[in-house]
Motif scaffolding. Structure first.
Motif, short mmCIF file in Angstrom:
data_model
loop_
_atom_site.label_atom_id
_atom_site.label_comp_id
_atom_site.label_asym_id
_atom_site.label_seq_id
_atom_site.Cartn_x
_atom_site.Cartn_y
_atom_site.Cartn_z
N CYS B 17 -8.98 18.62 -3.64
CA CYS B 17 -7.92 17.72 -3.17
C CYS B 17 -7.92 17.76 -1.64
N SER B 18 -9.03 17.30 -1.08
CA SER B 18 -9.23 17.45 0.35
C SER B 18 -8.28 16.61 1.18
N GLY B 19 -7.43 15.81 0.54
CA GLY B 19 -6.52 14.99 1.33
C GLY B 19 -5.41 15.80 1.96
N PHE B 93 -11.67 14.23 10.60
CA PHE B 93 -12.93 14.95 10.43
C PHE B 93 -13.58 14.56 9.10
N TYR B 94 -12.75 14.40 8.09
CA TYR B 94 -13.23 14.04 6.74
C TYR B 94 -14.01 12.71 6.80
N GLU B 163 -22.67 2.06 -1.75
CA GLU B 163 -21.85 2.90 -0.86
C GLU B 163 -20.37 2.54 -0.93
N VAL B 164 -20.06 1.24 -1.06
CA VAL B 164 -18.64 0.90 -1.13
C VAL B 164 -18.03 1.36 -2.44
N GLU B 171 -14.67 8.06 -4.94
CA GLU B 171 -13.90 9.03 -4.15
C GLU B 171 -12.46 8.58 -3.86
N GLY B 172 -12.16 7.33 -4.11
CA GLY B 172 -10.78 6.87 -3.98
C GLY B 172 -10.28 6.75 -2.56
N LEU B 173 -11.17 6.46 -1.63
CA LEU B 173 -10.73 6.30 -0.23
C LEU B 173 -10.04 4.95 -0.06
#
Lengths: 192, 209
Positions: B17-19, B93-94, B163-164, B171-173
């Motif tokens: 959960c890097s968010g 940074f992410y 990639e999109v 990844e849910g960005l």
């Protein structure tokens, strides 16, 4: 259900399925491998190496420093001596006279050298005032008919010289005096 | 190193959960790296290893290549830390790291010309050992098969669509995060995602036949 709704539902289903791909376990070796890589010094490019500042340390004893200073002064003196005015050449009769050297004004005299020789292509003047250089102090064919001439500023005193006509050395037939060169021939002599 | 361990532990547990990361904490680690302490980079690698590896894996389809790309991305990021300017932005940074990872993955795709060479069996090999959901063996098998199909379909897409989808759907960005990574405006991204999903559905249809 409209086409738009159907596509939106398909998109939602696809997105939900794709989100399942998120569950990935990276290999245990990843973190140690990265830490090992960053611990290694990066290779330095030539440009980076050239741009890297360096500190130089220079040690010298006072005696050596004094010697270096003396050598520097000597070099400066020699250079200043070499910059004394040499002969300034101009051969054309109607041309402006060569510029008189500003230094040593009282010690130099303007002299015009003339040699009349038909058929010659190249006439040079060599003497003690130019290190007996047979090439660079050229006389101009002033009238185009074989009257070669050059005007030179020379220091006062006695000067030995010769003409070099198409590579052949010959004394000045109109020289006021001649002097043996020690090799069985004579040089022209000019006293100023 | 006691101090590092106390920092690393909670971060490691947050790898999925890097968010939820404080930008000031990241910046402190980056400042330590820039001051000559490479060990301060370890928590950042631990924190982002999953997403970096995942993006590389979904782009390339090979775990070995994905590990190479992830390693290279972290090493490149470390070497370029002085050029990173997070300025307190959340997940700066992410997204910066993901841009490096995506670019390295595309470099590898170009160098190997492997866009049409899906490695179907390899991408999710070994995942069953690490799966956390307590479903039945049949459910596991079904999910593994679905992941295999999805990965195979992904690898048939041109990299610009792949990639999109990886960034948006896997990844849910947010589009606002993907924009700086791919250096594309949001409107272009939205159009590209729609087309990528359509191609993906078509590819899944082909894979199922």
């Amino acid at each position: 259900m409209s086409e738009c709704d159907r596509q939106a539902r398909q998109d939602d289903e696809l997105t939900a399925r794709l989100a399942g791909l998120r569950e990935v376990t990276p290999p245990p070796s990843l973190v140690p491998a990265v830490m090992q890589r960053i611990a290694e010094p990066a290779p330095i490019s030539l440009w980076a190496w050239l741009r890297r500042p360096r500190r130089f340390e220079f040690r010298m004893s006072p005696l050596a420093l004094g010697g270096l200073a003396m050598a520097g002064l000597l070099l400066v003196a020699l250079l200043a001596r070499d910059r004394r005015p040499g002969p300034v050449v101009s051969g054309r009769p109607n041309a402006a006279l060569p510029v008189k050297p500003a230094e040593h004004e009282a010690e130099v005299v303007l002299v015009r050298f003339v040699l009349v020789t038909s058929g010659a292509q190249r006439v040079a003047l060599a003497g003690d005032f130019n290190g007996w250089d047979p090439v660079h102090t050229l006389l101009e064919n002033a009238d185009g008919r074989g009257t070669f001439a050059a005007n030179l500023w020379l220091p006062r005193g006695a000067h030995e010289y010769m003409f070099v006509v198409d590579g052949q050395w010959m004394p000045d037939p109109a020289a006021p005096a001649r002097i043996p060169d020690g090799f069985g021939h004579t040089n022209s002599l000019l006293r100023l | 190193m006691t101090g590092d361990a106390s920092v690393a532990m909670p971060i490691e547990s947050a790898t999925l959960c890097s968010g939820a990361i404080r930008p000031d904490e990241e910046q402190a680690l980056i400042d330590r790296c820039l001051a000559g302490d490479p060990e301060a980079f370890r928590p950042l690698v631990q924190r982002y290893q999953r997403v970096t590896f995942s993006v590389a894996l979904r782009m390339l389809g090979s775990r070995a290549d994905a590990e190479d790309v992830a390693q290279q991305a972290f090493a490149d990021a470390y070497a370029a830390l002085e050029h990173f300017h997070g300025e307190g932005r959340s997940r700066a940074f992410y997204t910066w790291l993901l841009r490096i990872a995506i670019n390295r993955a595309k470099d590898m795709l170009k160098s190997k010309k492997r866009t049409e060479e899906p490695l179907l069996a390899e991408a999710d090999a070994g995942q069953a050992l690490f799966a956390h959901d307590p479903g039945s063996p049949e459910a596991h098998a079904g999910q593994a098969e679905d992941r295999r199909r999805l990965q195979a379909a992904l690898l048939t897409l041109p990299p610009k669509y792949r990639e999109v989808l990886v960034l948006k759907d896997v990844e849910g960005l947010a589009y606002e995060e993907i924009g700086p990574i791919l250096r594309l405006p949001v409107t272009t991204l939205k159009i590209r995602v729609v087309r990528a999903r359509a191609r993906m559905r078509a590819a899944l249809g082909e894979v199922r036949r």
